[in-house]
Design a protein around this motif. Structure first.
Motif, PDB file in Angstrom:
ATOM      1  N   UNK A  97     -15.459  18.930 -19.016  1.00 44.46           N
ATOM      2  CA  UNK A  97     -15.841  19.690 -17.869  1.00 44.46           C
ATOM      3  C   UNK A  97     -15.952  20.885 -18.275  1.00 44.46           C
ATOM      4  N   UNK A  98     -17.221  21.664 -17.734  1.00 43.84           N
ATOM      5  CA  UNK A  98     -17.684  22.846 -18.095  1.00 43.84           C
ATOM      6  C   UNK A  98     -17.350  23.697 -16.829  1.00 43.84           C
ATOM      7  N   UNK A  99     -16.491  24.795 -17.198  1.00 47.23           N
ATOM      8  CA  UNK A  99     -16.224  25.621 -16.187  1.00 47.23           C
ATOM      9  C   UNK A  99     -16.372  27.217 -16.638  1.00 47.23           C
ATOM     10  N   UNK A 100     -16.596  28.173 -15.645  1.00 47.77           N
ATOM     11  CA  UNK A 100     -16.426  29.341 -15.836  1.00 47.77           C
ATOM     12  C   UNK A 100     -15.023  30.137 -16.022  1.00 47.77           C
ATOM     13  N   UNK A 101     -14.789  30.637 -17.181  1.00 49.35           N
ATOM     14  CA  UNK A 101     -13.465  31.303 -17.082  1.00 49.35           C
ATOM     15  C   UNK A 101     -13.552  32.976 -16.932  1.00 49.35           C
ATOM     16  N   UNK A 103     -11.648  35.049 -18.415  1.00 47.21           N
ATOM     17  CA  UNK A 103     -11.685  35.919 -19.772  1.00 47.21           C
ATOM     18  C   UNK A 103     -12.276  35.192 -20.740  1.00 47.21           C
ATOM     19  N   UNK A 104     -12.504  33.775 -20.945  1.00 46.21           N
ATOM     20  CA  UNK A 104     -12.795  33.116 -22.080  1.00 46.21           C
ATOM     21  C   UNK A 104     -14.542  32.798 -21.837  1.00 46.21           C
ATOM     22  N   UNK A 105     -15.188  33.243 -20.542  1.00 45.73           N
ATOM     23  CA  UNK A 105     -16.412  32.750 -20.711  1.00 45.73           C
ATOM     24  C   UNK A 105     -16.613  31.213 -20.193  1.00 45.73           C
ATOM     25  N   UNK A 106     -17.443  30.541 -20.845  1.00 46.37           N
ATOM     26  CA  UNK A 106     -17.533  29.085 -20.268  1.00 46.37           C
ATOM     27  C   UNK A 106     -16.354  28.358 -21.188  1.00 46.37           C
ATOM     28  N   UNK A 107     -15.613  27.502 -20.035  1.00 39.37           N
ATOM     29  CA  UNK A 107     -14.586  26.742 -20.943  1.00 39.37           C
ATOM     30  C   UNK A 107     -15.038  25.295 -20.796  1.00 39.37           C
ATOM     31  N   UNK A 108     -14.419  24.578 -21.949  1.00 38.22           N
ATOM     32  CA  UNK A 108     -14.987  23.194 -21.906  1.00 38.22           C
ATOM     33  C   UNK A 108     -13.364  22.439 -22.104  1.00 38.22           C
ATOM     34  N   UNK A 109     -13.151  21.788 -20.800  1.00 36.48           N
ATOM     35  CA  UNK A 109     -12.038  21.090 -20.680  1.00 36.48           C
ATOM     36  C   UNK A 109     -12.147  19.642 -20.850  1.00 36.48           C
ATOM     37  N   UNK A 110     -11.303  18.822 -21.580  1.00 36.87           N
ATOM     38  CA  UNK A 110     -11.479  17.572 -22.076  1.00 36.87           C
ATOM     39  C   UNK A 110     -11.124  16.858 -20.909  1.00 36.87           C
ATOM     40  N   UNK A 111     -11.863  15.692 -20.758  1.00 34.05           N
ATOM     41  CA  UNK A 111     -11.238  14.448 -19.676  1.00 34.05           C
ATOM     42  C   UNK A 111     -11.397  13.216 -20.623  1.00 34.05           C
ATOM     43  N   UNK A 112     -10.251  12.640 -20.709  1.00 33.27           N
ATOM     44  CA  UNK A 112     -10.096  11.554 -21.569  1.00 33.27           C
ATOM     45  C   UNK A 112     -10.298  10.116 -20.754  1.00 33.27           C
ATOM     46  N   UNK A 113     -10.210   9.018 -21.463  1.00 37.49           N
ATOM     47  CA  UNK A 113     -10.240   7.785 -20.702  1.00 37.49           C
ATOM     48  C   UNK A 113      -9.016   7.526 -19.736  1.00 37.49           C
ATOM     49  N   UNK A 114      -7.856   7.941 -20.428  1.00 40.65           N
ATOM     50  CA  UNK A 114      -6.671   7.715 -19.735  1.00 40.65           C
ATOM     51  C   UNK A 114      -6.810   8.863 -18.403  1.00 40.65           C
ATOM     52  N   UNK A 115      -7.225  10.112 -18.545  1.00 35.37           N
ATOM     53  CA  UNK A 115      -7.096  11.106 -17.439  1.00 35.37           C
ATOM     54  C   UNK A 115      -8.034  11.116 -16.294  1.00 35.37           C
ATOM     55  N   UNK A 116      -9.159  10.106 -16.624  1.00 36.94           N
ATOM     56  CA  UNK A 116     -10.465  10.039 -15.485  1.00 36.94           C
ATOM     57  C   UNK A 116      -9.850   9.541 -14.160  1.00 36.94           C
ATOM     58  N   UNK A 117      -8.833   8.480 -14.420  1.00 35.57           N
ATOM     59  CA  UNK A 117      -8.252   7.947 -13.055  1.00 35.57           C
ATOM     60  C   UNK A 117      -7.573   9.012 -12.125  1.00 35.57           C
ATOM     61  N   UNK A 118      -7.024  10.001 -12.565  1.00 39.29           N
ATOM     62  CA  UNK A 118      -6.452  10.892 -11.860  1.00 39.29           C
ATOM     63  C   UNK A 118      -7.249  11.720 -10.963  1.00 39.29           C
ATOM     64  N   UNK A 162     -20.668  18.805 -18.050  1.00 35.07           N
ATOM     65  CA  UNK A 162     -21.015  19.292 -16.964  1.00 35.07           C
ATOM     66  C   UNK A 162     -19.979  19.734 -16.050  1.00 35.07           C
ATOM     67  N   UNK A 163     -20.135  20.282 -14.930  1.00 32.10           N
ATOM     68  CA  UNK A 163     -19.168  20.591 -13.907  1.00 32.10           C
ATOM     69  C   UNK A 163     -18.366  19.422 -13.512  1.00 32.10           C
ATOM     70  N   UNK A 164     -17.282  19.662 -13.219  1.00 28.03           N
ATOM     71  CA  UNK A 164     -16.276  18.384 -12.603  1.00 28.03           C
ATOM     72  C   UNK A 164     -17.039  17.645 -11.671  1.00 28.03           C
ATOM     73  N   UNK A 165     -17.369  18.326 -10.738  1.00 26.33           N
ATOM     74  CA  UNK A 165     -17.720  17.782  -9.425  1.00 26.33           C
ATOM     75  C   UNK A 165     -19.158  16.602  -9.713  1.00 26.33           C
ATOM     76  N   UNK A 272      -7.488  20.074  -6.543  1.00 24.77           N
ATOM     77  CA  UNK A 272      -8.198  19.638  -7.795  1.00 24.77           C
ATOM     78  C   UNK A 272      -8.795  20.917  -8.385  1.00 24.77           C
ATOM     79  N   UNK A 273      -8.799  20.615  -9.797  1.00 24.31           N
ATOM     80  CA  UNK A 273      -9.350  21.423 -10.936  1.00 24.31           C
ATOM     81  C   UNK A 273      -9.820  20.949 -11.882  1.00 24.31           C
ATOM     82  N   UNK A 274     -10.549  21.370 -12.784  1.00 23.92           N
ATOM     83  CA  UNK A 274     -11.152  20.802 -14.098  1.00 23.92           C
ATOM     84  C   UNK A 274     -10.208  20.239 -15.045  1.00 23.92           C
ATOM     85  N   UNK A 275      -8.848  20.759 -15.057  1.00 21.12           N
ATOM     86  CA  UNK A 275      -7.564  20.396 -15.891  1.00 21.12           C
ATOM     87  C   UNK A 275      -7.083  18.992 -15.189  1.00 21.12           C
TER      88      UNK A 275
END
Length: 498
Positions: A97-101, A103-118, A162-165, A272-275
């Motif tokens: 999930x790509x999101x703007x931070x 302080x960190x610029x673009x952030x890349x937040x991992x989404x796993x097979x186990x976390x996508x149902x959340x 890409x974007x979480x949405x 909701x959030x990318x995380x």
């Protein structure tokens, strides 16, 4: 009763009962999630680096794994982006999930097979809880819209990004696809205003029953609909019955949104959030959002005053107290370990565990030790606005620092829907509300360290034009409510009233 709503009702009842049961087992569920995360994490590079195999409980985990933000997690993310396996979680993420931070610029937040149902099931559960509680299933037969980012994904190390949405858009159940608007092609348009016009084209003559998105961009959609049709949104869409919102505090936008709709309807808040998808409004009759305690995320809470301490107190769910502000820390089955989201929350209930989002750690003013947070400024402004019949479109607050004692103050940059009849009296009301809400601010006023706040009017659509100028109009982007510097205040200069 139409076919979809007929089928949805028993499923809603089933899910609602599951959610009710999880309220009673929240602490035990959190314990079980912690053990499972530790077990899986032990085989990862992160787990080996932090000696997960030697950890048996939460206290040992806290000693071994310090709280970190994205910047401190970034070296591990970079390894994943290079194509390495078993870095933060088993295998590789199924998405970034790509999101703007800030302080960190673009952030890349991992989404796993186990976390996508959340991410998927939590949004679903919010709607099904409403359906079960209210008996309203008719909205399932109409058209639904989520004002979201583009579903087009790029690939980084073979991982769709890409974007979480946009990611979530790929997981809309097939039985809802025919109900979903706008079209895929329209959703892929990057320019927000072009996209908005196309969304209006596609929805203005449809039977819209549910509308969802971040409040300021929903308001822009409503404004375009009313300009085009000459009707209130509730008249244009007579079966429109649910507004789903999240991302920012609803209160500053609520009055104008409902005025645009022109009649009452149900509103469902989500967190909701990318995380992760952390909480949702499970009832129209209870304050706060139900914390998602059985969805692959283990929560910790740090008292806000200790956030920047070297060894902050880290509380589990069983130790939290009602009414205190906490920074929310998550460990998840996406491979985020003791991750500081930057959000602050406050519990309004512990039976069940319900929260309100009180602000952002980095969005505060403490230029003089006052530590004013988002919840306090929003309350102070909206109380004054309600009492005087004033509607607020958008606002932000920044300090004005003078070297001369008693010359510094907070500047509130506000875009009004309708101006107060007496701006000075309105300023006094807001200032007094904030003094009652924050004792440190009150002390600084009493001690003549700070002048009372001053209001600067932003011209109509000023915030929209500013967001457009920095390429952050629409989607998941938000205007910061508070800054501890004057970067945003100065950037708004071209859009201030003369």
């Amino acid at each position: 009763m139409k076919f979809k709503s007929f089928l949805a009702k028993p499923f809603a009842s089933y899910v609602y009962k599951q959610v009710k049961r999880s309220m009673q087992t929240a602490v035990n569920d959190q314990d079980a999630i912690f053990r499972e995360l530790l077990k899986v994490g032990a085989a990862t590079q992160f787990g080996k680096d932090h000696h997960f195999g030697e950890i048996s409980g939460p206290e040992e985990f806290r000693q071994a794994v310090p709280v970190r933000d994205y910047e401190l997690l970034k070296p591990y993310i970079e390894l994943v982006k290079e194509g390495k396996h078993n870095v933060l979680w088993k295998g590789k993420p199924i998405y970034f999930a790509k999101t703007s931070g800030t302080t960190s610029g673009v952030k890349y937040i991992p989404i796993s097979k186990e976390s996508i149902p959340n991410h998927i099931n939590s949004a679903r559960n919010a709607l099904l809880c409403y359906m079960a509680e209210s008996g309203n299933a008719a909205f399932a037969n109409g058209n639904m819209i989520f004002l979201s980012g583009s579903p087009e994904l790029e690939r980084i190390a073979g991982i769709p990004t890409g974007r979480l949405s946009g990611i979530v858009n790929h997981h809309v159940p097939s039985y809802l696809r025919k109900n979903q608007l706008p079209s895929y092609e329209t959703n892929c348009i990057e320019d927000w205003e072009t996209k908005l016009d196309k969304i209006v084209d596609e929805t203005i003559n449809r039977n819209m029953t549910l509308i969802s998105g971040i409040p300021p961009w929903v308001q822009m959609y409503f404004d375009r609909l009313m300009e085009r049709s000459g009707k209130k949104v509730g008249e244009l869409f007579p079966d429109f019955s649910i507004l789903v919102h999240g991302g920012v505090n609803f209160e500053p936008y609520k009055a104008k949104l409902f005025e645009s709709i022109g009649r009452p309807l149900a509103a469902i808040e989500t967190f909701p959030a990318s995380e992760g998808f952390f909480a949702f409004q499970d009832s129209q009759h209870a304050e706060g959002l139900l914390l998602n305690t059985n969805s692959g995320i283990w929560f910790e809470f740090i008292p806000v005053g200790e956030v920047f301490s070297e060894n902050p107190t880290r509380l589990g769910l069983r130790d939290v107290k009602i009414g205190e502000n906490y920074a929310m820390i998550i460990t998840s089955n996406a491979g985020l370990w003791s991750y500081n989201l930057g959000d602050t929350i406050r519990f309004v209930s512990t039976d069940p565990y319900r929260i309100v989002v009180s602000g952002r750690i980095k969005h505060f003013i403490s230029a003089f030790g006052e530590h004013v947070i988002g919840e306090e400024v929003e309350y102070s402004l909206m109380k004054a606005a309600t009492e005087t019949g004033v509607h607020i479109t958008e606002f932000t607050v920044a300090p004005v620092i003078s070297q001369d004692r008693g010359k510094s103050y907070h500047e509130w940059l506000i875009e009004f829907e309708n101006l107060p009849e007496d701006m000075n009296a309105f300023s006094i009301k807001v200032n007094e509300n904030l003094r009652k809400k924050n004792i440190y601010y009150d002390d600084l006023i009493r001690g003549n360290i700070l002048l009372p706040l001053k209001i600067t009017s932003v011209r109509k659509n000023g915030f929209i034009d500013y967001m457009k100028s920095i390429g952050k109009l629409g989607g998941q982007n938000k205007v910061p409510r508070l800054s501890n510097d004057r970067k945003l205040a100065e950037a708004l200069g071209p859009w201030l009233e003369n």
